[in-house]
Design an enzyme around this catalytic site. Structure first.
Site, short mmCIF file in Angstrom:
data_model
loop_
_atom_site.label_atom_id
_atom_site.label_comp_id
_atom_site.label_asym_id
_atom_site.label_seq_id
_atom_site.Cartn_x
_atom_site.Cartn_y
_atom_site.Cartn_z
N ARG A 9 39.16 45.71 43.11
CA ARG A 9 40.32 44.85 42.85
C ARG A 9 41.25 45.28 44.17
NH1 ARG A 9 40.59 44.01 36.52
NH2 ARG A 9 39.34 42.05 36.61
N ARG B 267 46.59 42.18 42.44
CA ARG B 267 47.53 41.98 41.57
C ARG B 267 48.69 43.15 41.86
NH1 ARG B 267 43.94 43.16 36.23
NH2 ARG B 267 43.14 44.82 36.91
N ARG C 293 50.33 34.36 43.78
CA ARG C 293 50.00 34.21 42.32
C ARG C 293 51.26 33.23 41.66
NH1 ARG C 293 50.24 39.26 38.54
NH2 ARG C 293 52.50 38.61 38.70
N ASP D 175 35.90 35.70 41.72
CA ASP D 175 35.89 36.03 40.21
C ASP D 175 34.29 35.79 40.01
OD1 ASP D 175 37.56 36.88 37.85
OD2 ASP D 175 36.26 35.26 37.20
N TYR E 193 31.00 36.60 28.36
CA TYR E 193 32.40 35.63 28.29
C TYR E 193 31.62 34.37 27.82
CZ TYR E 193 34.94 39.18 30.81
OH TYR E 193 35.88 40.08 31.37
#
Length: 341
Positions: free
Chosen positions: A25, A29, A38, A74, A151
């Site tokens: 990652r 973020r 974002r 993703d 998921y």
């Protein structure tokens, strides 16, 4: 030819002057320039717009002396391509209005033509490679079939994925059918990524640790191994199973070039389980990046000394947390680059 091929040499098990470093990652973020984008575009717009995905991929490369880039994307783009309509819900995360809970739903799912459904990822690879200009390798990735099933059946994130596990244990036939469809799609997807120019691929089994060792073999590893068998013919493959230390010995016998390990195992035990036969990647606790840069540096050097500089890729034991100070992320990376035997 890639100018800095340290990451690829480490995956081949070659003698290196120092271990390569990248962070799971890393395109993301914790960076102010990522947060700026974002605030302008929603999550899947960033994934599905090649120019944005390429820009986000190279943001950390501009800042830090990293030895590999990982394409911003993703794991849920694969089920989306299969017609499973994931959204990213504010303060909830991945969300599916109609989770997969029946055999009929599984039967209706088709293995797509990835060139049609995931072309935006392949376009992002081309744009990213232009920006990287052969400086460092680009890594492509996908989620493990089990993690994606979690998921799809749960319909959202979970601490235990009880619904997903119950589905597998009460409808094993449907579960295996879904896992195989995800596997077939993932193989086609990763092969196309390699054709487009990624230098290696990584499979993320984020929720493998939810399963017992026996269930892991049945519902996760056998499908990951299908992907490894196919992809190892065209690319180095790294498998990262979070919480899956119990499967390291089995994984090390596969055709994978590297295995990621999380922070719940010591370097010594990881080496012992894999008989030092395979390159290991990891395993700094991401939360430890809250420590001071001085402590981070000391811990990183200790980590390298314990794993050994060869057959080793310095990384975190999972993705970087969003609230990590940029200077601490930099301290981690520079500690590896400046390590001396």
């Amino acid at each position: 030819m890639i100018k800095n091929d340290l990451y690829l040499r480490a995956l081949k098990g070659e003698i290196v002057e120092r271990p390569p470093v990248w962070m799971m990652r890393q395109a993301g973020r914790y960076l102010p320039e990522f947060i700026e984008l974002r605030n302008q575009y929603d999550f899947f717009t960033r994934c599905q717009t090649p120019e944005l995905a390429a820009e986000i991929t190279v943001q950390p490369i501009r800042r830090f002396p990293l030895d590999a880039a990982i394409l911003f994307s993703d794991i849920l783009v694969v089920p989306q391509a299969m017609g499973i309509d994931f959204k990213m819900k504010e303060s909830v995360g991945p969300w599916l209005d109609n989770p997969i809970r029946t055999k009929e739903q599984v039967d209706a799912i088709e293995v797509p033509d990835v060139d049609d459904t995931l072309d935006y990822v392949f376009d992002a690879i081309e744009l990213t490679l232009q920006k990287l200009d052969n400086e460092i390798p680009l890594i492509g990735f996908a989620g493990s079939p089990w993690t994606i099933l979690c998921y799809c059946v749960e319909g959202k994130g979970s601490k235990a994925f009880d619904i997903a596990k119950s589905f597998c244990f009460t409808n094993p036939e449907a579960a295996h059918s879904l896992l195989q469809k995800i596997t077939d799609t993932t193989i086609a997807y990763l092969k196309r990524k390699v054709e487009k120019g990624v230098s290696a691929v990584q499979i993320f089994d984020s929720w493998g640790g939810m399963l017992s060792p026996a269930d892991y073999q049945e519902f996760s590893w056998q499908y990951i191994n299908q992907i490894v068998e196919e992809l190892s013919l065209v690319s180095p493959v790294v498998v990262f199973g979070k919480g899956c230390w119990f499967a390291l010995e089995e994984m090390s016998k596969s055709k994978a070039s590297g295995l990621g390990v999380d922070w719940t195992i010591t370097p010594e035990i990881a080496r012992q389980l894999t008989k030092n036969n395979i390159t290991l990647q990891g395993n700094f606790d991401p939360a430890r990046l809250h420590s001071s840069p001085e402590i981070i540096r000391k811990m990183v050097h200790e980590m390298i000394n314990r794993f050994g500089k060869d057959k080793y890729i310095a990384n975190l034991g999972h993705g970087i947390l969003p609230n990590i100070p940029v200077e601490n992320a930099e301290a981690f990376i520079r500690a590896v680059v400046e390590w001396k035997p």
